[in-house]
Design a protein around this motif. Structure first.
Motif, short mmCIF file in Angstrom:
data_model
loop_
_atom_site.label_atom_id
_atom_site.label_comp_id
_atom_site.label_asym_id
_atom_site.label_seq_id
_atom_site.Cartn_x
_atom_site.Cartn_y
_atom_site.Cartn_z
N SER A 178 2.46 58.03 55.54
CA SER A 178 2.23 56.76 54.86
C SER A 178 1.21 55.92 55.63
O SER A 178 0.32 55.30 55.04
N TYR A 179 1.32 55.90 56.96
CA TYR A 179 0.36 55.13 57.78
C TYR A 179 -1.06 55.69 57.60
O TYR A 179 -1.99 54.93 57.32
N LEU A 180 -1.19 56.99 57.74
CA LEU A 180 -2.54 57.60 57.62
C LEU A 180 -3.11 57.39 56.22
O LEU A 180 -4.32 57.23 56.06
N MET A 181 -2.24 57.37 55.21
CA MET A 181 -2.71 57.19 53.83
C MET A 181 -3.32 55.81 53.59
O MET A 181 -3.97 55.58 52.59
N GLN A 182 -3.08 54.91 54.54
CA GLN A 182 -3.68 53.57 54.42
C GLN A 182 -4.98 53.47 55.21
O GLN A 182 -5.54 52.38 55.36
N THR A 183 -5.43 54.60 55.77
CA THR A 183 -6.66 54.60 56.56
C THR A 183 -7.70 55.50 55.88
O THR A 183 -7.36 56.37 55.07
N SER A 184 -8.95 55.27 56.25
CA SER A 184 -10.05 56.09 55.71
C SER A 184 -10.05 57.47 56.39
O SER A 184 -9.75 57.56 57.58
N PRO A 185 -10.32 58.54 55.68
CA PRO A 185 -10.71 58.67 54.27
C PRO A 185 -9.53 59.03 53.36
O PRO A 185 -9.74 59.50 52.25
N PHE A 186 -8.30 58.77 53.83
CA PHE A 186 -7.11 59.17 53.06
C PHE A 186 -6.81 58.19 51.92
O PHE A 186 -6.25 58.57 50.90
N ILE A 187 -7.19 56.96 52.15
CA ILE A 187 -6.81 55.87 51.24
C ILE A 187 -7.25 56.17 49.79
O ILE A 187 -8.36 56.64 49.57
N GLY A 188 -6.32 55.95 48.86
CA GLY A 188 -6.61 56.15 47.44
C GLY A 188 -6.49 57.60 46.98
O GLY A 188 -6.61 57.87 45.78
N ARG A 189 -6.23 58.52 47.88
CA ARG A 189 -6.10 59.93 47.48
C ARG A 189 -4.65 60.29 47.16
O ARG A 189 -3.74 59.52 47.46
N ILE A 190 -4.47 61.49 46.65
CA ILE A 190 -3.12 61.99 46.33
C ILE A 190 -2.66 62.86 47.51
O ILE A 190 -3.35 63.81 47.88
N PRO A 191 -1.50 62.53 48.12
CA PRO A 191 -1.08 63.30 49.29
C PRO A 191 -0.47 64.66 48.96
O PRO A 191 0.27 64.80 47.98
N VAL A 192 -0.82 65.65 49.77
CA VAL A 192 -0.22 66.98 49.69
C VAL A 192 0.34 67.26 51.08
O VAL A 192 -0.38 67.15 52.07
N PHE A 193 1.63 67.59 51.16
CA PHE A 193 2.23 67.86 52.48
C PHE A 193 2.92 69.21 52.45
O PHE A 193 3.71 69.51 51.55
N ILE A 194 2.64 70.00 53.48
CA ILE A 194 3.22 71.34 53.58
C ILE A 194 3.99 71.43 54.89
O ILE A 194 3.43 71.20 55.97
N GLY A 195 5.28 71.76 54.79
CA GLY A 195 6.13 71.87 55.98
C GLY A 195 7.23 72.89 55.76
O GLY A 195 7.36 73.45 54.67
N ASP A 196 8.04 73.11 56.79
CA ASP A 196 9.04 74.18 56.68
C ASP A 196 10.44 73.78 57.13
O ASP A 196 11.37 74.57 57.00
N ASP A 197 10.61 72.58 57.67
CA ASP A 197 11.84 72.32 58.43
C ASP A 197 12.47 70.99 57.99
O ASP A 197 11.87 70.22 57.26
N MET A 198 13.66 70.73 58.53
CA MET A 198 14.38 69.49 58.19
C MET A 198 13.54 68.26 58.53
O MET A 198 13.58 67.25 57.84
N THR A 199 12.81 68.32 59.61
CA THR A 199 11.98 67.19 60.04
C THR A 199 10.88 66.86 59.03
O THR A 199 10.32 65.77 59.06
N ASP A 200 10.57 67.80 58.15
CA ASP A 200 9.52 67.58 57.15
C ASP A 200 10.03 66.89 55.88
O ASP A 200 9.25 66.47 55.03
N GLU A 201 11.36 66.79 55.76
CA GLU A 201 11.92 66.23 54.52
C GLU A 201 11.48 64.78 54.29
O GLU A 201 11.22 64.39 53.15
N ALA A 202 11.38 63.98 55.36
CA ALA A 202 10.93 62.58 55.20
C ALA A 202 9.51 62.57 54.64
O ALA A 202 9.16 61.69 53.84
N GLY A 203 8.70 63.55 55.05
CA GLY A 203 7.34 63.67 54.53
C GLY A 203 7.34 64.05 53.07
O GLY A 203 6.60 63.49 52.26
N PHE A 204 8.21 65.01 52.70
CA PHE A 204 8.31 65.43 51.29
C PHE A 204 8.72 64.25 50.41
O PHE A 204 8.17 64.04 49.33
N GLN A 205 9.70 63.48 50.91
CA GLN A 205 10.21 62.34 50.12
C GLN A 205 9.09 61.32 49.88
O GLN A 205 8.93 60.82 48.76
#
Ligand SMILES: [Mg+2]
Length: 254
Positions: A178-205
């Motif tokens: 979420s923080y990086l999505m507010q910075t250039s060049p991420f801002i305004g784009r659609i996020p895609v996140f790829i992970g494998d573990d429980m720690t990645d669930e907050a990212g998926f959400q």
């Protein structure tokens, strides 16, 4: 023309990759993990296609992320978001009490001494208790980690594959993305996140809330909307992605 349209579409997206178990196969020790050279080449190409809107989001410190993904050195989030680097090089680090870190370190070192095969990994402001080589220690280590966070409430326990981590409570991968999505060049784009573990669930959400694309590697319960079976299949997907042969629009969960 078709190719050009794909590139334009890809440029609407921002990519976030976990490393261990996602871009690299898990090994007996974290030091033995590496990302194959052709995969680095594909990631480099993809980063260029995306004008830099690609970041690694890992439980590892930034220094290790940079080593594993060399020569790439763009935006990244280390220690589950406790360290964040934007593409323009700004560093955001979560502050924790050094005295508490020292006390936690001492207690963990002392308490795991009689547990053969257990490994304590110190990550500047977080700790990982690895039990891959000592599976029977799982429960005792969980209790130890819980005892620590009860005493030091600025920290929380994070479950992972054969690891219990003790990390700053305020951080998770969802907040980092979420923080990086507010910075250039991420801002305004659609996020895609790829992970494998429980720690990645907050990212998926987080990604799901943004109508992005969340992809889990492997099996197990997850809030990710898509699956890729294993690391090798991700490498094939990445090859196609880097060469603009995947239409991401068809994957969106809207
Ligand atoms: Mg992982």
């Amino acid at each position: 023309m078709n190719e050009l349209r794909q590139i334009c579409r890809q440029n609407d997206y921002a990519f976030f990759f976990d490393i261990d178990g996602t871009l690299a196969t898990l090994q007996a020790t974290p030091e033995a993990v590496s990302i194959p050279a052709p995969v680095i080449t594909h990631l480099t190409l993809l980063t260029q296609n995306l004008s830099g809107a690609l970041a690694f989001v890992s439980g590892r410190p930034l220094s290790q992320i940079d080593e594993l993904t060399y020569p790439l050195r763009g935006a990244a989030a280390g220690i589950h978001g406790a360290e964040i680097r934007t593409l323009n090089g700004e560093l955001i680090a979560t502050r924790v009490d050094p005295q508490q870190l020292c006390e936690i370190d001492q207690q963990l070192s002392r308490d795991i001494e009689p547990m053969p095969g257990v490994r304590l990994e110190k990550k500047s402001i977080a700790f990982a208790l690895h039990y891959r080589q000592a599976p029977t220690a799982q429960q005792a280590l969980h209790e130890l980690a819980n005892t620590i966070v009860k005493r030091y409430p600025d920290f929380k326990v994070q479950a992972g594959k054969c690891v219990w981590e003790i990390k700053p409570r305020a951080c998770d991968k969802g907040k980092a993305i979420s923080y990086l999505m507010q910075t250039s060049p991420f801002i305004g784009r659609i996020p895609v996140f790829i992970g494998d573990d429980m720690t990645d669930e907050a990212g998926f959400q987080y990604v799901n809330r943004q109508q992005g694309i969340s992809i889990k590697i492997g099996c197990g319960e997850s809030e990710a909307t898509h699956r890729i079976d294993n690391v090798t299949q991700l490498y094939q997907w990445l090859d196609q992605l880097a060469n603009n042969n995947i239409n991401l629009d068809t994957m969106r969960s809207v």
